[in-house]
Structure formats: C-alpha cells, structure tokens
Scaffold this active site. Structure first.
Site, PDB file in Angstrom:
ATOM      1  N   GLU A   1      -4.805  -5.544 -10.474  1.00 56.81           N
ATOM      2  CA  GLU A   1      -3.536  -6.221  -9.948  1.00 56.81           C
ATOM      3  C   GLU A   1      -3.797  -7.484  -9.195  1.00 56.81           C
ATOM      4  O   GLU A   1      -3.387  -7.647  -8.224  1.00 56.81           O
ATOM      5  CB  GLU A   1      -2.755  -5.439  -9.030  1.00 56.81           C
TER       6      GLU A   1
ATOM      7  N   ASN B   1      -7.102   4.109  -9.359  1.00 57.30           N
ATOM      8  CA  ASN B   1      -6.643   2.619  -8.747  1.00 57.30           C
ATOM      9  C   ASN B   1      -6.455   2.646  -7.467  1.00 57.30           C
ATOM     10  O   ASN B   1      -5.590   3.395  -6.802  1.00 57.30           O
ATOM     11  CB  ASN B   1      -5.502   2.314  -9.618  1.00 57.30           C
TER      12      ASN B   1
ATOM     13  N   GLU C   1      -3.784   4.882  -5.333  1.00 56.95           N
ATOM     14  CA  GLU C   1      -3.830   4.861  -3.762  1.00 56.95           C
ATOM     15  C   GLU C   1      -3.521   6.221  -2.887  1.00 56.95           C
ATOM     16  O   GLU C   1      -2.654   6.513  -2.196  1.00 56.95           O
ATOM     17  CB  GLU C   1      -2.322   4.107  -3.301  1.00 56.95           C
TER      18      GLU C   1
ATOM     19  N   HIS D   1      -5.280  -7.205  -4.467  1.00 58.56           N
ATOM     20  CA  HIS D   1      -4.392  -8.117  -3.821  1.00 58.56           C
ATOM     21  C   HIS D   1      -5.058  -8.692  -2.695  1.00 58.56           C
ATOM     22  O   HIS D   1      -5.200  -8.205  -1.568  1.00 58.56           O
ATOM     23  CB  HIS D   1      -3.096  -7.116  -3.367  1.00 58.56           C
TER      24      HIS D   1
ATOM     25  N   ASP E   1      -3.765 -10.783  -7.273  1.00 52.75           N
ATOM     26  CA  ASP E   1      -3.051 -11.938  -7.145  1.00 52.75           C
ATOM     27  C   ASP E   1      -3.418 -12.326  -5.565  1.00 52.75           C
ATOM     28  O   ASP E   1      -4.207 -11.637  -4.798  1.00 52.75           O
ATOM     29  CB  ASP E   1      -1.667 -11.832  -7.030  1.00 52.75           C
TER      30      ASP E   1
END
Ligand code: XIL
Length: 400
Positions: free
Chosen positions: A274, A208, A167, A244, A276
């Site tokens: 990640e 990432n 990030e 996400h 979701d």
C-alpha cells in the site's frame, strides 16, 4: 528474440550512457522515461511480477483517472481500495453484496491486470453485526469461516493473492485487542488462513500490516504470526508491508531489505502492498518533493534487491483520491501523480530507477520469466492464469 533483447539493451544502454549510468540518476529531476514504458512494464523487465495500484468504483467515471488506472503498462495489477472489505461484501449477516467488487475484478480482467484481493479478517471496516454480536468461540469461528468461504469462493480463480488477516498487531508487537482476539485468542489466524486456502487453493495467502518496516517489535510480532501458522502446518505465502511512509522518515533501503529478509528467510514472498509517502508539511516545497523522490526510490530499490519481493502496489496513484488527507489531517500529496494527473518528480525518479534495473536484468541475461515469479506457490494452473497478462502488458511490451 535475441534481436529484440539486443534492441532493448541498445535502447537502455543509450539511456544509461546519457545519464552517466549510475543509480544516482534515478534521483535526477529531468524527466526522461522511455516513451510508452510505464512503471509495471519496467518493473516486470526488472524481474518483478507487478507494479500496481489501489483503485475502486468511486472513480469509475473519471475519464483521465481511468486512462491511467487501466493502462497495463503503468499498472499491471489492481486492488480494490474498499469494496472487498467485510462491511462492503457482507454488510448484514448472510447477505453478500458483490456489485462494486465485481466491477473492480472485471476491470482487472478486461485490462489484463493482476488482481490482489483485500481483505478478510480485519478489525476495521467491519459491519455492525460483527462488532456488536456477543460471540462465543463456536459462533465467531463459524462466522469467519462462512465469510471467507463465501468471499474467497466468489472470487475463486481471480485473485493473485488475498490479504487474509490485516493489521492483527498493535505497534508494540502485541496482538491487537479486537473482537477476534477477545473471542478466539490467536486461533483466529489459523481459522482464517485455513478457510481461505480451502476456498481457493491457488491464491496466495498474505498477512498484511503497517509499521513492520519501522518498528522492530511489530516486525517481531509478524514473525511470530508466521511461526504460529507454519508450526500448525497452515499455509501462509507472503507478508505485505503496507509501506505508508512520511517524507523524510522513510526507512532506508538497507533497513527495508533487512526487514523483508526476516520474512523471505521463513520461505515467504513479500510485497510493498500500500505504498504512499506523505508530506507532513503542505504545500510541499521543491526540496520536499526531491526528498519524496529519494524516499520512493529507497522503497522501490529495496524491493528490487530482494528476489522474493514480488511486486509493489501504490495506495492510489493520484493525490486526488488519496486516503491520507482525510485520515491524517495536515498530511498529504503522498502519491506519484498530482491531483491533476501530472507526474511528480517521484514518478520520474522511480521510472528512471526501473530503467536501470531493467537494463541490468537484460545484461544479466534475464528472460521474460520474472525471477521472483517462480518460487513458492504459483501453481502450474495459477501460473497459466498469470503469464498471459505478464506477456501481454509487461515484458512483451518492453521488448521492442
Ligand atoms: C483505507 C482506504 O484507503 C480508505 O478509503 C478507507 O476509508 C479506510 O481504509 N490499511 C489498509 C487499507 O489495509 O485497507 C486502508 O485503506 C489503509 C490502511
């Protein structure tokens, strides 16, 4: 072997015949995954390296949780959700604590799951001493190098990959104005990746981030990061798309593939790191659950379509432990399993998609070597480490 492939093909074509054989079937609600074939087994049979989940020690005594988390057929890779972050492993200067992260690492080993390691240089979940010290260029460089040498060195030989920098970008694609940027400019990127490569030459090194999938300016920023490193001859092996997403706002397959290809064309692997997909209105209606299924299918199908998309990790598999409701109040139910460990329509949709992808792989003459495992930096030594779990829990199980 030929007989086994034939048996698999027969089983899969039977399933396909009963389904009409089209990918639309992946979105059907009637649950019918082949008995015993979890998401990881099916993904490996589709040519991928892993389908994994974030997990950690906070759920270690939850027996039904562990039954799924340790099932190698379901999840062939795990990543610690929190216990390898800077504040967890070096809470105070030069005091390294590995009790929790070692538990996760040894669970991966015991269950013959790959282990993704997360994360090193990140603005969040930093210990106080990093955020509050008045650093100079020299002292912060030394602190990053010491942290990475210690942590990556501690897990040397155990990590399939490391999220080296996490990030680094704001949503508009400029660099995040954190302690690292303020003190070192963008040099902290090279400092971090160089230190990680030195501490474990066999682990893959990832950048990432989130929203790369949806905001072009941010993906442009990530491309710039890759180019900064590559032009300085610093190794970077992959980019993790955190993925996400929200139900109904998930990018479609075509757009996801196009974004991933911006990075694979630079010679990198990519992964959905990640995944979701959160409902923005709760409780979710049946039609919202169907939309969630379609959204999961878009994401997984995009990875299937990109040979160098090596795998997918969900950020917890059950709503019981999802980070979403506490971080984004009002949103939730983002995972593949309910809080009671019931599989949701999205689980079956993904599973059905993978049954078809695995059948296509067998028909195309695919073998046990995943198409995307061979390129780039799985070294001979690294490959040896990783083939065993694959044979043990992936394609080997798929071949009945
Ligand atoms: C989250 C964890 O899931 C939470 O438990 C924790 O409180 C905050 O961090 N991007 C990342 C992950 O790279 O490390 C974050 O994990 C979610 C967003």
């Amino acid at each position: 072997m030929a007989r086994r492939i034939l048996a698999s093909l027969t089983m899969l074509s039977g399933l396909l015949a009963s389904s009409g054989g089209s990918r639309a079937w992946a979105q059907a609600t009637s649950p019918s995954p082949p008995a015993g074939q979890g998401l990881h087994s099916l993904f490996v049979a589709s040519g991928k390296l892993f389908f994994g989940t974030a997990t950690d020690t906070n759920n270690i005594n939850d027996v039904p949780y562990q039954a799924i988390a340790t099932n190698q057929s379901e999840f062939g890779m795990i990543v610690p959700e929190n216990s390898q972050k800077w504040e967890a492993v070096q809470p105070t200067l030069r005091q390294f604590v590995y009790n929790n992260s070692d538990v996760v690492a040894s669970r991966a080993k015991a269950n013959r799951q790959l282990f993704r390691c997360h994360t090193l240089t990140w603005h969040s979940q930093l210990p106080q001493f990093v955020s509050t010290t008045s650093w100079t260029r020299a002292t912060l460089t030394a602190a990053i190098q010491a942290h990475i040498a210690n942590v990556v060195g501690h897990f040397k030989g155990q990590c399939y990959s490391w999220d080296v920098v996490n990030e680094a970008l704001a949503d508009n694609g400029t660099f995040r104005n954190d302690v690292f940027l303020q003190t070192l400019g963008t040099d902290y990127l090279g400092i971090s990746f160089t230190a990680a490569a030195a501490a474990d030459p066999d682990t893959k090194l990832y950048y990432n981030d989130f929203n790369l999938e949806t905001i072009k300016a941010k993906a442009d920023g990530a491309v710039a990061i890759v180019k900064i490193l590559q032009s300085a001859n610093v190794r970077i092996d992959g980019v993790g798309f955190q993925a996400h997403f929200n139900v109904g706002q998930t990018p479609n397959k075509t757009s996801l593939v196009a974004t991933m290809e911006r990075f694979t064309s630079l010679g990198l692997d990519v992964t959905l790191s990640e995944l979701d997909i959160a409902h923005t209105k709760l409780p979710a209606t049946p039609s919202a659950l169907e939309q969630q299924s379609r959204d999961y299918v878009s994401a997984v199908d995009a990875c299937l379509a990109v040979p160098k998309c090596v795998g997918i990790t969900v950020w917890q598999f059950t709503d019981k432990y999802s980070w979403i409701p506490s971080t984004f109040p009002g949103k939730g139910d983002a995972c593949l399993f309910t809080a009671n460990y019931t599989k949701k329509p999205a689980y079956f949709a993904v599973s059905n998609l993978l049954v078809q992808a695995a059948a296509a792989q067998v028909q195309a003459g695919g073998t046990s070597a995943p198409a995307s495992a061979s390129p780039t930096a799985i070294t001979a030594k690294g490959l040896g480490n990783f083939l065993l779990p694959l044979v043990g829990n992936g394609f080997g199980m798929f071949l009945i």
